[in-house]
Write a protein that holds these residues in place. Sequence first.
Motif, mmCIF file in Angstrom:
data_model
loop_
_atom_site.group_PDB
_atom_site.id
_atom_site.type_symbol
_atom_site.label_atom_id
_atom_site.label_comp_id
_atom_site.label_asym_id
_atom_site.label_seq_id
_atom_site.Cartn_x
_atom_site.Cartn_y
_atom_site.Cartn_z
ATOM 1 N N ALA A 128 0.828 -1.207 0.000
ATOM 2 C CA ALA A 128 0.000 0.000 0.000
ATOM 3 C C ALA A 128 0.861 1.255 0.000
ATOM 4 O O ALA A 128 0.520 2.257 -0.615
ATOM 5 C CB ALA A 128 -0.928 -0.009 1.205
ATOM 6 N N HIS A 130 3.421 1.777 -1.580
ATOM 7 C CA HIS A 130 3.874 2.048 -2.943
ATOM 8 C C HIS A 130 2.685 2.205 -3.893
ATOM 9 O O HIS A 130 2.854 2.210 -5.101
ATOM 10 C CB HIS A 130 4.779 0.903 -3.442
ATOM 11 N N GLY A 131 1.487 2.251 -3.320
ATOM 12 C CA GLY A 131 0.288 2.376 -4.155
ATOM 13 C C GLY A 131 -0.027 1.102 -4.913
ATOM 14 O O GLY A 131 -0.738 1.115 -5.904
ATOM 15 N N GLY A 151 -1.898 -1.021 -9.503
ATOM 16 C CA GLY A 151 -1.355 0.194 -8.900
ATOM 17 C C GLY A 151 0.110 0.381 -9.205
ATOM 18 O O GLY A 151 0.556 0.203 -10.325
ATOM 19 N N GLY A 152 0.874 0.715 -8.169
ATOM 20 C CA GLY A 152 2.286 1.043 -8.330
ATOM 21 C C GLY A 152 3.147 -0.111 -8.789
ATOM 22 O O GLY A 152 4.293 0.079 -9.184
#
Length: 196
Positions: A128, A130-131, A151-152
């Motif tokens: 989370a 790091h997205g 995400g990331g």
Amino acid sequence: MSESIQITDSAQEYLAELLDKQNVEGIGVRIFITQPGTPYAETCLAYCRPGEEEPTDEILDLPKLKVYLDTHSVPFLEEATVDFNADRMGGQLTIKAPNAKMPKVNADSPLEDRINYILYSEINPGLAAHGGEIKLMQLTDDQVAVLQFGGGCQGCSAVDLTLKDGVEKTLLERIPELAGIRDVTDHTDTTNAYYN
């Protein structure tokens, strides 16, 4: 018979009144969770007319109404409470299901639930920052978990090496019967490709 969910007396009264107004003989209430075991889990309560129940539903036979629990949702309804708080505006029915997103899994739980539990309780919290987020997309017949790295994690050159290795290692340690993991964007597997 599931004792996992508690429906307070006030909620039973309120639901029984609602069902009465439907004027349908034998109507009950069905409780189910959409996307159980994920952060997107939603607990739903719907009318259940005769014939709309599923053969696998667990039935709660309460004095004033019948409640049908979706069998796959039952582990996620552990410690759930359905309550009704009357107020000047009529009142509000609330459903609290603390385990809807995180079921209490054990060795007998379905493989998908156990994979999701580890992803959401152990792996995703670390990503989370790091997205990033990983979702289980499917479990193949030969017990390979097909994961979506979102995400990331996407487009990060390290995703293949560090992340997949780490995730695979964690999942295989926790769930020995899992054969392996695969990234949903992994095109080295051509079994489902359109060309021959």
